[in-house]
Design an enzyme around this catalytic site. Structure first.
Site, PDB file in Angstrom:
ATOM      1  N   TYR A 115       0.863  -1.183   0.000  1.00  0.00           N
ATOM      2  CA  TYR A 115       0.000   0.000   0.000  1.00  0.00           C
ATOM      3  C   TYR A 115       0.899   1.233   0.000  1.00  0.00           C
ATOM      4  O   TYR A 115       1.922   1.274   0.708  1.00  0.00           O
ATOM      5  CB  TYR A 115      -0.892   0.015   1.249  1.00  0.00           C
ATOM      6  N   GLU A 136      -3.344   7.680  -4.044  1.00  0.00           N
ATOM      7  CA  GLU A 136      -3.380   6.398  -3.335  1.00  0.00           C
ATOM      8  C   GLU A 136      -3.174   5.262  -4.327  1.00  0.00           C
ATOM      9  O   GLU A 136      -3.844   5.204  -5.359  1.00  0.00           O
ATOM     10  CB  GLU A 136      -4.713   6.221  -2.605  1.00  0.00           C
TER      11      GLU A 136
END
Lengths: 393, 307
Positions: free
Chosen positions: A116, A204
């Site tokens: 992530y 993101e």
């Protein structure tokens, strides 16, 4: 301002952030040309809407999954046909869902491990922060809640920019070595440059992946931009997709009004964002449900009030209207005149409660009373909210 | 007394020749505020005239400060130039720069905030209504009005008000004045995610000001500034404090990603902030109409006189 995944990935490529090869289609005819740009083999088909949770979403016709893995390009073409034009409901779209107007095909990458990676503003320090985790491809809120030690945070000093030692720290904590480390370091540096140079509000990547060949790729991409900075990025403004925005909100912005539609039945028209937010709160406090957020800004010209009434009345759920104006500098009588003219122009039939306070309020109230309109005056916010809730009930 | 500014404070206005800055310069002059200079690059030597007032205009903040002794700047310049205007005031060594401008890019403010770290100048705003220390005259005239707040709703007195929202500040001030309770200073810190002065900064000043007897703190959803202030109040503040949080009904929004949720923390919703307020002994206003009454309840519980 938000953009689609395929637009975000094009931006990534421009800044040297590797992504899987892909192509988009907006009509069934384009499926063939788009797929012809990709090699034969496993292919991903991804619905392009401005909302997360696409993979676990369901289309309104019952078809499951807005992101699908296909073994062949032929399968991908068939799956794309089910998505395009269909309406996808995810945890972030609300029950109405969002119509899929673009489908994105990408090469399905071999995944060794998922990570992530995000960059956004850290409000506490007023600096950009890079957030990373070895737990990718899953809900990051859950990771943060269950295993906070697996969330890596690196705050960047804007005076210096992202420092090499900080990149090394990220690489080490993410466990990259050898060719992977080199590729990941380059990706992180380039992604930060993309964030900073484009005035992004948030980037993101979930998941970021490593492949058996040692490549590091952004498999997904969510990017939003600071709307205050769009004036210096015409290339980003060009990416705006009006299909993804509420037509009422677009109309409102033309008149300098800030409008957000909600699910309730009491519309409100207020000056100032804080007062508008708390007007919604007080409606709910007294048992009603707000139909919208509407801030007419510091002033409230007649044209703005007319436009605001028209937008409000465009929402069929609305059963009553609460106008709450604190005329600090503005003359309340000017505002009252605007309200009266606006109500006459739109031919309002619904109950209307007006709470007017501030500069020259006596004259303003007199104007409202003399108008012959069927409106109810509220003395305080609480009084006005109680009155409209009662009238709508 | 008051915090940050007094009726004697000399202010200069950056953007005095613009519509917005000019309109509010006139209102501040009418209020009795010491507007001693304007700054517009290229218009040095001209004057801003309003009634009997003749305010000299300078090309730079440094020149204006040297010639007039101004200690505070208020910035009305348009967003693309506002960051630069703030830095100019800081570089000139002013005590306070108040940025009214709405819509400054976040990146500009990230850089400005970094650049002013460690400098003597305090920044309030941007995207804020400014601050008012009411005077003793009719409609609180004779006070110091910096920014865009309506001066006449104020009354000289002993309650400090701090808020992110302009209109909610006016609402609170108006409620107090209607009940005969005056204010020491009302401060709007602005609604942007990156700003110069926090709730806590202002609360500390109110706590140190012997003339401030009670405090109203108005917050919103998002960030954790109100929570930080509430925890400090619990540990350090002996004055009655009332609080209100706007946005209980605000939709979560069409947030695309999840990164904001894990950075903002779990305490950025209205419900979470209200719970922290209660836990910290802050009297919570149930509705925005209840802000002044909430402070009266808090004052009564402590036996504090507000007026």
């Amino acid at each position: 301002m938000n953009i689609h995944e395929y637009q975000a990935k094009a931006l990534f490529e421009k800044f040297g952030v590797p992504v899987p090869k892909g192509a988009v289609a907006t009509t069934p005819e384009e499926f063939i040309t788009a797929l012809s740009q990709l090699p034969e083999g496993p292919t991903m088909v991804k619905s392009q809407i401005h909302a997360g949770g696409r993979g676990k979403g369901t289309f309104t016709d019952g078809y499951k999954g807005g992101v699908k893995f296909c073994k062949t390009k032929a399968d991908a073409k068939e799956v794309a046909g089910k998505m395009l034009g269909n309406t996808l409901v995810t945890i972030q779209t609300g029950p109405a869902g969002r119509k899929v107007q673009t489908v994105y095909f990408t090469v399905a990458s071999d995944i060794k491990k998922e990570y992530y990676l995000a960059i956004l503003l850290d409000r506490a320090s007023s600096k950009p922060v890079i957030v990373a985790s070895t737990e990718g491809g899953v809900e990051i809120e859950k990771v943060a809640h269950d295993t906070p030690e697996k969330i890596i945070r690196v705050v960047v000093d804007p005076a210096y920019g992202l420092a090499d030692f900080q990149v090394r720290e990220l690489i080490a904590k993410l466990g990259f070595a050898g060719a992977e480390a080199k590729n990941a370091a380059k990706l992180i540096r380039n992604l930060y440059t993309a964030f900073w140079e484009t005035d992004a509000a948030m980037i993101e990547v979930n998941p970021l992946i490593s492949t058996p060949a040692g490549d590091i790729l952004a498999l997904d991409a969510k990017v939003s931009f600071d709307s205050n900075a769009l004036y210096r990025h015409p290339e980003i403004v060009a990416l705006r997709d009006l299909n993804e925005e509420d037509p009422k909100e677009i109309e409102a912005s033309k008149f300098g009004l800030s409008y957000i539609a909600l699910d309730g039945n009491i519309a409100c028209l207020v000056n100032g964002a804080g007062l508008a937010m708390s007007t919604m709160d007080i409606i709910q406090h007294f048992g009603g449900t707000p139909a919208n957020f509407l801030d007419v800004g510091g002033g409230a010209s007649k044209d703005q009030v007319v436009a605001a009434f028209k937008i409000i009345l465009g929402d069929k759920n609305v059963k009553g209207i609460l106008v709450n104006i604190f005329g600090g500098i503005m003359d309340c009588n000017v505002i009252a005149t605007g309200i009266v003219e606006a109500v006459k122009e739109v031919g309002l039939k619904l109950p209307l409660v007006v709470r007017l306070e501030g500069n020259n309020v006596a004259a303003g109230k007199a104007t409202l009373n003399a108008s012959g309109l069927k409106l109810v005056s509220g003395d305080t916010m609480a009084d006005a909210a109680q009155k409209i809730v009662k009238l709508v009930a | 007394m008051s915090i940050l500014i007094t009726p004697q404070t000399k202010i200069l206005i950056q953007g005095i020749t613009g519509d917005f800055g000019g309109r509010h310069a006139k209102l501040s002059l009418d209020y009795g505020t010491q507007v001693v200079a304007g700054v517009t690059p290229g218009k040095g030597g001209q004057f801003f005239e309003h009634g009997a007032h003749k305010v000299p205009i300078f090309n730079s903040v440094a020149e204006a400060k040297a010639a007039t002794g101004a200690t505070v700047a208020v910035v009305y310049v348009p967003p693309p130039f506002a960051g630069d205007a703030i830095l100019e005031g800081v570089d000139a060594g002013l005590d306070l720069v108040v940025a009214i401008t709405e819509g400054i890019p976040i990146k500009d403010m990230i850089r400005v905030k970094r650049a002013i770290t460690g400098k003597k100048t305090r920044l309030i705003g941007p995207n804020c209504p400014g601050l008012v220390t009411p005077g003793a005259g009719e409609g609180s005239k004779g006070g110091c009005r910096i920014g865009i707040a309506p001066g006449y709703i104020h009354k000289k007195g002993h309650v400090g008000v701090v808020s992110r929202s302009g209109t909610l500040t006016y609402e609170a001030v108006y409620q107090l004045t209607s009940k005969g309770i005056g204010q020491s200073t009302a401060v709007g810190i602005g609604g942007d995610p990156v700003n110069g002065t926090s709730h806590l900064d202002v609360i500390k000043m109110f706590n140190d000001d012997p003339d401030t007897h009670g405090i109203i703190m108005i917050g919103e959803i998002g960030g954790n500034a109100e929570v930080e202030a509430a925890r400090w109040i619990k540990a350090n503040c002996q004055k009655p404090v009332a609080g209100f949080i706007a946005g209980a009904t605000a939709p979560a929004g069409r947030r695309m990603g999840h990164a904001g949720a894990i950075v903002g923390g779990a305490e950025d919703t209205a419900a979470a902030k209200i719970a922290v307020f209660q836990e910290c002994g802050i009297e919570v206003a149930a509705t925005p109409s209840d802000m002044a009454d909430a402070l009266l309840r808090a004052a009564k519980a402590r036996g504090t006189k507000l007026a």
